[in-house]
Every structure is written in structure tokens, then in C-alpha cells.
Scaffold this active site. Structure first.
Site, short mmCIF file in Angstrom:
data_model
loop_
_atom_site.label_atom_id
_atom_site.label_comp_id
_atom_site.label_asym_id
_atom_site.label_seq_id
_atom_site.Cartn_x
_atom_site.Cartn_y
_atom_site.Cartn_z
CG ASP A 13 51.84 -10.83 -53.02
OD1 ASP A 13 51.12 -9.99 -52.47
OD2 ASP A 13 52.54 -10.58 -54.03
N GLY A 15 51.13 -14.75 -47.54
CA GLY A 15 50.08 -15.07 -46.57
C GLY A 15 50.37 -14.49 -45.20
CE LYS A 16 54.27 -9.74 -45.66
NZ LYS A 16 54.19 -10.26 -47.05
N GLY A 17 49.24 -11.80 -43.88
CA GLY A 17 48.05 -11.27 -43.22
C GLY A 17 47.38 -12.31 -42.35
N GLY A 40 49.58 -5.25 -49.27
CA GLY A 40 48.22 -5.70 -49.03
C GLY A 40 48.19 -7.01 -48.26
CG HIS A 41 49.06 -7.93 -44.79
ND1 HIS A 41 49.61 -7.46 -43.62
CD2 HIS A 41 50.10 -8.18 -45.60
CE1 HIS A 41 50.93 -7.44 -43.72
NE2 HIS A 41 51.24 -7.86 -44.92
CB THR A 42 43.77 -11.16 -48.18
OG1 THR A 42 44.01 -10.28 -49.29
CG2 THR A 42 42.33 -11.63 -48.21
CD GLN A 223 56.04 -3.70 -49.53
OE1 GLN A 223 56.61 -3.40 -48.50
NE2 GLN A 223 55.10 -2.96 -50.05
CB THR A 300 48.07 -4.00 -58.17
OG1 THR A 300 48.49 -5.38 -58.18
CG2 THR A 300 49.08 -3.16 -57.42
NE ARG A 302 50.86 -4.99 -60.39
CZ ARG A 302 52.07 -4.45 -60.24
NH1 ARG A 302 52.77 -4.12 -61.31
NH2 ARG A 302 52.57 -4.24 -59.04
N GLY A 419 44.72 -23.31 -45.60
CA GLY A 419 43.49 -22.62 -45.96
C GLY A 419 43.49 -21.22 -45.42
#
Length: 433
Positions: A13, A15-17, A40-42, A223, A300, A302, A419
């Protein structure tokens, strides 16, 4: 610089995406080499937001080949959903390739995941329930079903004849009934095999040929280092090797193929689920980081646990991954805080420890040793305009924060993100595509 790896340097989480998408602009191929639909990547492109779980970030660029490597575990139902969601936004997904050796997440893996987690009682690991651990366990115990098996009905039937009775007995021992209709499962898997046959190949050959041809190849991790099965906060970890070492087995390339390794570091620290977290905050600042950072899991939903930046963790990641630079993300979330704390060591039973312990009971006793730095104002100028001025345009105290991190970890901060947008990025790297 024909090859580049993107590695999470904390608990995921980070910010890899966004960073992977940013760097993919110069890539010919993006390879995902481990993990599954638990990641998950955003990614934000203009006003459009994409949430990817299985697909490599390169899927968003039609001129980039997106590769699912053999080190992943592939949930084909989730893949279908993800590809359909992209098609609704005008992205075809025709640039996807899938390893014939990737293991497939099956319905019984998800059932067993939940049953095993419940059996742990108060000692839950905090899995996503997506069947990732049981699928990796099957891979190691040689009971897995691989993508190539779906192209050979006789082989698929023989594999399931062997595996299903084992899974049914295991489920029964946990008080579960798998209730698997063998023929329906086989029919569904064969249908998937036909649908994706054109995408399936020996991706190791594909990747190595691209490298030999001088193509720009990016390896995308999921991850983060602290969730690595060997070097994370075991047993509160994922089931794959999230470090750069996982690239070799997960993509089928030699160590010499990986030239640049960029570690993604959030300007503070977060983690999802159970497990020790030395710098975790249970106060108003922790709530501020949660709210301002939008710290909710892409997969998730979460809420993430939030805390100050932990450089013991980052140095651990630098050493394990051989990081050549880092990308520092979410600096804007720290805007307006009057002072910032940075953990440089732990105190455990009266001893100062600078290297990350392998025993989670030691971590549960660890007290963070902090250095306090000055914060910076909550500027009102648009960050995209600020980034246009480069590093020197940043607030002085922000630049000092970056310099402090560089000095402590011994690795340059090559990319700074303030950003979600591609244009909210400052690139200070010397070597680029």
C-alpha cells in the site's frame, strides 16, 4: 537501463500502482511476478481511477505488453471481472500474456482459506480470504493446478482426480464440506482454457527474449517487503516472496537481468491486518493520516493502521532488495503537521536495535526511538503546478525531510510523489528509460 524492478519497501500500500504506471510510460513490457488477487494497485489517469488486483499496471497502456508471471497465483474468476471492468472503460486487455506455469486459485482454496483462519481463533493472521495461502501451499506440496493444465483435458482430469479427495478430507478435518461438483468444475476450467489459450505461453522465454533484444522490461511487485514469506513479520505475512529475489523464480529470469531496483516508500507507515507495528499511532495524528491519506485497502476496503515513518523497516528493505533508489510517496499527506517523527531504531529490553528482528515477540516489546523534524505548512497551491517547478520548488522543510531519509538509508530519493496524478510527480533520477 533496459530492466527495472518496482518493490514495496514497507507493508504494501505504498503507492506502487501510481509509480509503476508512471514508469511504465517508457516500458515495453510490465511483468507481475508474485502474489494474487489479495493485492491491489490504485492508479489515477486524469479523472479516471483504476483499481487493479491481478493485472500488471502495464495493461492500461496498449503499447505495453502486460505479463502475469509463473510466480503469481491466478484467480480466473477475478481476472474475468477485472478485464470486463477495464473493457467498460475502453481498455481491451489484448496486450495480456499469462504464464503456462502459473498456479490457479480454485473454489476450494477460498473455502479452505476461511476455514483455516477461523481455526486459528484469536491468533488470526488476517488473510484476505481469497485462497492465496492454500493455493501457494498446493504449489509447494505439488498438488496445484497450473494454467497449462487447462489446455489439456486428460491432464486436468487426472490432476483433479488426485487432488480433490485430498482437499475434501482436509476440509472435513476443519469442519467444512467442499461440495465440489467435479464435472462442472472441469467444464468451467476447460472453458477458461479455451478463452485464454492465445494469451498462454512460456513467459520466461518471452521476457528473456525481450531483455536480449534491448527492450525496456519492468518487474512489478505486489504487497511489500515486510509481508515477504521469509523476511517479513512472520507469521503475519503473505505467502510469496515480495522482495526482488522473487523476480528470478517468479518471472524466470537470472539475477543479472535485474539492473535497477526502485523501492516504494510511503512518507509515513501503514499496514493492514494483524501483526506487530512498532510506530503505530492510536491518536489524532493517526486518524489524520488515515483520513487525509485515504488509507483504506484497495482489495478489502479495510482501514489501514497508520504510524510514523519507520526507517528500521526501510533499511531492512534496502539491504534485502538491493535498492538503487526509492520513490517517496504521499508526502502531501503530511502537509500541515507542525512536527514529524521518524523512527531510526528500536529499544528492546533496554538494548538499542537498528536492524529489524525476525522474532515477532521482540517486535511486540519494541519501543520506537524517534528523531523529531519540523513539519511544513499546508500549502494551497495545486501540486501539479508545484511539481512543474521541480524539487527546488518544494517547501524547505519538505526538502529537509527528504534529505534526512536519504542520509539515513544511504539510497537516493529518485522520485517524489505529492498526489495521485501522473503530473503530481517529481523525477530526480539520473538513469531513465
Amino acid at each position: 537501463m533496459p530492466t527495472l524492478a518496482i518493490i514495496g519497501a514497507q507493508w504494501g500500500d505504498e503507492g506502487k500502482g501510481k509509480i509503476t504506471d508512471y514508469l511504465a510510460e517508457g516500458a515495453d513490457m510490465v511483468v507481475r511476478y508474485q502474489g494474487g488477487a489479495n493485492a491491489g494497485h490504485t492508479i489515477k489517469i486524469g479523472e479516471e481511477v483504476f483499481a487493479l488486483h491481478l493485472l500488471p499496471s502495464g495493461i492500461l497502456r496498449k503499447d505495453v505488453m502486460a505479463v502475469i508471471g509463473n510466480g503469481m497465483v491466478l484467480d480466473l474468476d477475478r481476472l474475468e471481472e477485472e478485464l470486463e471492468a477495464l473493457k467498460e472503460k475502453g481498455i481491451s486487455g489484448e496486450n495480456l500474456k499469462i504464464s503456462d506455469r502459473v498456479n490457479i486459485v480454485l473454489p476450494y482454496h477460498r473455502t479452505l482459506d476461511g476455514a483455516q483462519e477461523r481455526s486459528r481463533g484469536a491468533k488470526v493472521v488476517g488473510t484476505t480470504g481469497r485462497g492465496i495461502g492454500p493455493c501457494y501451499a498446493d504449489k509447494i506440496s505439488r498438488e496445484g493446478i497450473r494454467m497449462g493444465d487447462l489446455l489439456d483435458e486428460e491432464l486436468l482430469r487426472s490432476r483433479l482426480d488426485l487432488v480433490l479427495p485430498i482437499k475434501e478430507r482436509f476440509a472435513a478435518s476443519l469442519g467444512e464440506n467442499l461440495d465440489i461438483h467435479r464435472e462442472k468444475l472441469i467444464a468451467k476450467l476447460l472453458e477458461y482454457g479455451k478463452k485464454y489459450e492465445a494469451c498462454v505461453c512460456d513467459t520466461s522465454v518471452l521476457i528473456n527474449d525481450a531483455i536480449k533484444a534491448g527492450k525496456n522490461v519492468m518487474f512489478e511487485g505486489a504487497q511489500g517487503t515486510m509481508l515477504d514469506i521469509d523476511y517479513g513479520t512472520y507469521p503475519y505475512v503473505t505467502s510469496s516472496n515480495c522482495t526482488s529475489a522473487g523476480i528470478c523464480t517468479g518471472a524466470g529470469v537470472p539475477p543479472s537481468a535485474v539492473q535497477e531496483v526502485v523501492g516504494i516508500v510511503k512518507a509515513y507507515t501503514t499496514r493492514v491486518g494483524a501483526g506487530p507495528f512498532v510506530t503505530e499511532l492510536h491518536d489524532d495524528i493517526g486518524e489524520t493520516l488515515l483520513k487525509n491519506g485515504g488509507e483504506f485497502g484497495t482489495t478489502t476496503g479495510r482501514a489501514r493502521r497508520c504510524g510514523w515513518l519507520d526507517l528500521v523497516v526501510v533499511r531492512h528493505a534496502v539491504r534485502l532488495n538491493g535498492l538503487t533508489s526509492i520513490a517517496l510517496t504521499k508526502l502531501d499527506v503530511l502537509n500541515g503537521l507542525s512536527e514529524l517523527k521518524v523512527c531510526t531504531a528500536y529499544e528492546i529490553d533496554g538494548e538499542i536495535v537498528r536492524n529489524f528482528p525476525g522474532n515477532y515477540r521482540q517486535l511486540e516489546k519494541a519501543v520506537p526511538v524517534y528523531e523529531t523534524l519540523a513539519g511544513w505548512d499546508n500549502w494551497t497551491e495545486k501540486t501539479s503546478k508545484l511539481c512543474a517547478g521541480g524539487f527546488e520548488a518544494l517547501p524547505t522543510k519538505m526538502k529537509e525531510y527528504v534529505a534526512y531519509i536519504e542520509k539515513d538509508i544511504g539510497v537516493p530519493v529518485g522520485i517524489i510523489s505529492v498526489g495521485k496524478g501522473r503530473n503530481e510527480t517529481i523525477d530526480r533520477r539520473q538513469n531513465k528509460w
